[in-house]
Design an enzyme around this catalytic site. Structure first.
Site, PDB file in Angstrom:
ATOM      1  NE  ARG A  52       6.746   2.631   3.052  1.00 24.21           N
ATOM      2  CZ  ARG A  52       7.250   3.795   2.655  1.00 24.21           C
ATOM      3  NH1 ARG A  52       8.519   3.990   2.649  1.00 24.21           N
ATOM      4  NH2 ARG A  52       6.461   4.787   2.259  1.00 24.21           N
ATOM      5  CB  THR A  53       2.096  -1.651   0.383  1.00 24.27           C
ATOM      6  OG1 THR A  53       2.258  -1.032   1.653  1.00 24.27           O
ATOM      7  CG2 THR A  53       1.266  -2.900   0.535  1.00 24.27           C
ATOM      8  CE  LYS A  81     -12.558   4.042 -19.096  1.00 21.22           C
ATOM      9  NZ  LYS A  81     -12.488   2.869 -19.982  1.00 21.22           N
ATOM     10  NE  ARG A 102      -2.022   0.919   0.492  1.00 22.00           N
ATOM     11  CZ  ARG A 102      -0.882   1.341   1.044  1.00 22.00           C
ATOM     12  NH1 ARG A 102      -0.405   2.530   0.747  1.00 22.00           N
ATOM     13  NH2 ARG A 102      -0.230   0.583   1.899  1.00 22.00           N
ATOM     14  CG  HIS A 130      -1.318  -1.766   5.930  1.00 22.69           C
ATOM     15  ND1 HIS A 130      -0.968  -2.769   5.036  1.00 22.69           N
ATOM     16  CD2 HIS A 130      -0.541  -0.689   5.599  1.00 22.69           C
ATOM     17  CE1 HIS A 130      -0.050  -2.308   4.202  1.00 22.69           C
ATOM     18  NE2 HIS A 130       0.231  -1.059   4.522  1.00 22.69           N
TER      19      HIS A 130
END
Ligand code: CP
Length: 308
Positions: A52-53, A81, A102, A130
């Site tokens: 969704r986000t 890396k 995120r 959130h």
């Protein structure tokens, strides 16, 4: 001046209303916004899984006439890396106009914002916050109930690691006459620091219980959440707690007719699919409203940062 969104408390109640008003206008007149971000680029930096986000951010920017770039897992970026979040933010500032990030580590979006020269949006950091899910939640409540005040809000499930719950409580506790009913197993209670900072110090009324059915008749909003396997150190604990609450039609026998049932999704078992057709089920509307609020948010941050 660059403006970012790291915590929902970065916005005043007036600014939250401004975003709701913009989102409602976008819903009413989408064509008026379809070229607003022409030539602007959103970078989605997702170090953790998302449906969704990430995709609603991408849809939001595309519907504003802009473009998107980014990655959807840490392994396909130079984080694999050993590149730091700070360096990644500096690099992406050379390619894009705004970042949505995120990350599994609490505070990573703040580090990105401190190092980027463009606005940064926290799209979820570990078990912390959130804020853009909360924007979706606020528009849903506003459209369904017609208000964000005078509400009894039940939050149910994993209140310990549930970042959506922490941000939602931070937002709603600033409105008049909002009371919370915290429903969880003992092991997944709302963290003490959240209760202290957001509820006790502000004099916000709340009760705690393990019994969802007992409190059902009181609720205007029932916000279900998933027990999050990815936050547990011990698989046995997850298996023991994962099905603590499963909302089925019989459990709604004493619920109000105008109850608003919400869930940030993804759901696993917390809400039976037999509830999806109940008029009180609002969780798929929440998904759609999230896109409109993210459109409003992108516009606000780009405007205030001088990019529009
Ligand atoms: N609600 C939410 O954050 O969903 P995703 O994990 O799919 O983005």
């Amino acid at each position: 001046m660059k403006r970012s969104l790291i915590s929902i408390q970065d916005f005043s109640v007036e600014e939250l209303q401004e975003l709701i008003d913009t989102a409602n206008d976008i819903i009413a007149r989408p064509e008026a916004y379809s070229e607003c971000c022409r030539g602007r680029k959103l970078a989605t930096l997702f170090f953790e899984p998302s449906t969704r986000t990430r995709l609603s951010f991408e849809a939001a920017m595309l519907e504003l006439g802009g473009s998107v770039l980014g990655f959807s897992e840490a392994q396909s970026s130079s984080a694999a890396k050993g590149e730091s979040v700070a360096d990644t933010a500096k690099v992406i500032s050379c390619y894009a106009d705004i970042i949505a990030i995120r990350h599994p580590k609490e505070g990573a979006p703040l580090v990105a914002a401190m190092n980027a020269t463009i606005p940064v949006i926290n799209a979820g950091d570990g078990g912390h916050n959130h804020p853009t899910q909360t924007l979706a939640d606020l528009l849903t409540i506003h459209r369904e109930k017609g208000r964000l005040s005078h509400l009894t809000v039940g939050v149910c499930g994993d209140l310990k690691f549930g970042r959506t719950v922490h941000s939602l409580i931070a937002a709603l506790s600033r409105y008049e006459d909002v009371r919370f009913v915290l429903i969880s197993p003992e092991e997944l209670k709302l963290p003490s620091y959240v209760k202290k900072e957001l509820l006790r110090e502000r004099g916000i009324p709340y009760t705690q219980t393990t019994d969802l059915e007992a409190v059902m008749p009181e609720l205007d909003i029932l916000y279900m959440t998933r027990v999050q396997r990815e936050r547990f150190f011990n698989e046995e604990d997850y298996l023991r707690l994962k099905d603590s609450y499963i909302l089925t039609p019989d459990k709604l026998a004493n619920a109000r007719d105008d109850l608003c049932i919400m869930h940030p999704l993804p759901r696993v078992n917390e809400i039976s699919v037999t509830i999806d057709d109940d008029p009180r089920a609002c969780y798929f509307k929440q998904v759609l409203y999230g896109k409109y609020m993210r459109m409003a948010l992108i516009l606000k941050l780009l405007k205030e940062s001088g990019s529009l």
